[in-house]
Scaffold this motif. Structure first.
Motif, PDB file in Angstrom:
ATOM      1  N   TYR A 244       0.830  -1.207   0.000  1.00  0.00           N
ATOM      2  CA  TYR A 244       0.000   0.000   0.000  1.00  0.00           C
ATOM      3  C   TYR A 244       0.870   1.265   0.000  1.00  0.00           C
ATOM      4  N   VAL A 245       2.011   1.192   0.689  1.00  0.00           N
ATOM      5  CA  VAL A 245       2.903   2.350   0.786  1.00  0.00           C
ATOM      6  C   VAL A 245       3.719   2.543  -0.494  1.00  0.00           C
ATOM      7  N   ALA A 246       4.058   1.436  -1.170  1.00  0.00           N
ATOM      8  CA  ALA A 246       4.945   1.495  -2.335  1.00  0.00           C
ATOM      9  C   ALA A 246       4.460   2.522  -3.361  1.00  0.00           C
ATOM     10  N   GLY A 247       5.364   3.418  -3.739  1.00  0.00           N
ATOM     11  CA  GLY A 247       5.027   4.450  -4.711  1.00  0.00           C
ATOM     12  C   GLY A 247       4.293   5.639  -4.122  1.00  0.00           C
ATOM     13  N   HIS A 248       4.057   5.592  -2.809  1.00  0.00           N
ATOM     14  CA  HIS A 248       3.332   6.680  -2.131  1.00  0.00           C
ATOM     15  C   HIS A 248       4.083   7.079  -0.851  1.00  0.00           C
ATOM     16  N   PRO A 249       5.288   7.640  -0.980  1.00  0.00           N
ATOM     17  CA  PRO A 249       6.049   8.022   0.219  1.00  0.00           C
ATOM     18  C   PRO A 249       5.252   8.968   1.101  1.00  0.00           C
ATOM     19  N   SER A 250       5.318   8.700   2.399  1.00  0.00           N
ATOM     20  CA  SER A 250       4.511   9.453   3.367  1.00  0.00           C
ATOM     21  C   SER A 250       3.021   9.360   3.065  1.00  0.00           C
ATOM     22  N   LEU A 251       2.654   8.291   2.333  1.00  0.00           N
ATOM     23  CA  LEU A 251       1.252   8.003   1.993  1.00  0.00           C
ATOM     24  C   LEU A 251       0.630   9.112   1.142  1.00  0.00           C
ATOM     25  N   LYS A 252       1.437   9.758   0.331  1.00  0.00           N
ATOM     26  CA  LYS A 252       0.918  10.808  -0.549  1.00  0.00           C
ATOM     27  C   LYS A 252      -0.133  10.232  -1.485  1.00  0.00           C
ATOM     28  N   PRO A 265       8.892   7.350   7.453  1.00  0.00           N
ATOM     29  CA  PRO A 265       8.175   8.536   6.959  1.00  0.00           C
ATOM     30  C   PRO A 265       6.658   8.437   7.086  1.00  0.00           C
ATOM     31  N   GLU A 266       6.121   7.201   7.065  1.00  0.00           N
ATOM     32  CA  GLU A 266       4.670   7.003   7.096  1.00  0.00           C
ATOM     33  C   GLU A 266       4.117   6.876   8.513  1.00  0.00           C
ATOM     34  N   ALA A 267       4.948   6.974   9.521  1.00  0.00           N
ATOM     35  CA  ALA A 267       4.511   6.742  10.896  1.00  0.00           C
ATOM     36  C   ALA A 267       3.583   7.838  11.386  1.00  0.00           C
ATOM     37  N   ALA A 268       2.363   7.444  11.735  1.00  0.00           N
ATOM     38  CA  ALA A 268       1.373   8.360  12.301  1.00  0.00           C
ATOM     39  C   ALA A 268       0.446   7.604  13.236  1.00  0.00           C
TER      40      ALA A 268
END
Length: 358
Positions: A244-252, A265-268
């Protein structure tokens, strides 16, 4: 005298504001919600067959929930939904459990399971009865409820993507999740609920370089700006999360948050199912939103043990899930979970000078 009163009020104002939920960021509240929120009871005829075969395993799923909209009307503010991809439709239309015991009530008389799209159920062929059979109809009702209650406090939804990760040549009883499915899932969430009803990672990251840096800077939206909205968390810490994260750094551009490890970077947000985990409190204080559990597998409810719930409350975990916001109707017990006054929402005690009672 008037000058003294004015001075006292001026000094007190910041403290009053800090305890006003509307002026708090959403990581400084605490809510109670349901686990496997969609779940209806296994039909008694099938349950009896399963119980004779495995009494221990059957006891762990011997619970059910009232309708999701009724839960929201009670004040619950977390839901958990399990979804299975069903691209062509019909994969789960006739569970094997229907053939194991005669006399069961009719299943899916409208043929919804034959339609393509994401399906909602717990365990295929066994624990398959749900208040909503499809994700589409669930989201449609959530949107209707939200628009009828525009000032509702935010609803956190843990979404578990069931099925294996796709591997070449591997056969599976459930359809495997692929990148295409996750893209479709984001599309379904945003189209059925409407982007204006969802708090997305992009909304939290804002101008910060990464999602985590925004979270550590306390950039969660204020409660007053989060009303009428939903926030989704993907429940996976392995291959599906990475896909799900791949290709979407910081879940952009993504619709959901993920169970990311602190320092990434995706930690929230993340899930810590053990409410006695000593790391929860520190993570909450740093700004992360944590989901934990008050009970599991009917264990605490059967012995009326509230120690895990108390630990969850004291940990500061913002989201506490339970199967028992109401007492069980499957066995005798006084166990149920709520804050004082039968409430399911409160200011997080970790961020109050004097925490209110549970």
């Amino acid at each position: 005298m008037k000058t003294i009163v004015s001075l006292v009020l001026a000094l007190a104002l910041p403290f009053l504001k800090s305890e006003d939920p509307d002026n708090l960021p959403i990581n400084k509240i605490q809510v109670i919600g349901s686990h496997n929120s969609y779940k209806e009871a296994i039909d008694p005829a099938l349950f009896n067959v399963f119980q004779k075969k495995d009494s221990v395993a059957s006891s762990k799923i011997d619970y059910e929930h009232i309708a999701i909209i009724d839960q929201l009307n009670m004040g619950l503010r977390n839901l958990e939904i399990d979804i299975y991809p069903d691209e062509k439709g019909g994969r789960y239309a006739h569970p094997k459990g229907l053939d194991l015991a005669p006399g069961q009530k009719v299943y899916d008389p409208e043929g919804k399971m034959k339609q393509p799209g994401f399906k909602i159920l717990h365990v295929p062929d066994l624990d398959f009865r749900s208040h909503y059979l499809t994700l589409n109809e669930c989201l449609e009702d959530l949107r209707k409820w939200s628009e009828a209650h525009p000032d509702h406090t935010p609803v956190f939804i843990t979404l578990e993507a069931k099925g294996n990760v796709s591997k070449s040549g591997e056969a599976a009883s459930s359809e495997s999740f692929t990148e295409k499915h996750f893209d479709e899932l984001d599309k379904v969430l945003t189209e059925k609920l409407g982007k204006n009803h969802i708090i997305m990672p992009d909304n939290v990251r804002g101008k910060y370089e990464t999602l985590e840096s925004a979270v550590l800077a306390n950039n969660w939206p204020l409660l007053k700006n989060a009303k009428g909205k939903f926030l989704f968390l993907l429940d996976d810490k392995a291959a599906k999360r990475d896909m799900y994260v791949a290709g979407h750094p910081s879940l952009k551009g993504r619709a959901m948050f993920v169970c990311a490890d602190p320092g990434t970077p995706e930690a929230a947000m993340t899930i810590r199912n053990n409410p006695k985990d000593t790391e929860i409190k520190d993570l909450v204080k740093k700004g992360y939103i944590i989901r934990t559990r008050a009970d599991s597998d009917t264990r605490e409810a059967r012995i009326n043990d509230t120690s895990s719930f108390e630990a969850a409350c004291n940990s500061g975990a913002q989201i506490i899930t339970t199967d028992y916001y109401l007492k069980s109707t499957h066995f005798k017990s006084d166990y149920s979970v709520s804050f004082d006054g039968k409430k399911y929402f409160r200011v997080n005690p970790l961020f109050m000078a004097a925490a209110p009672g549970k």
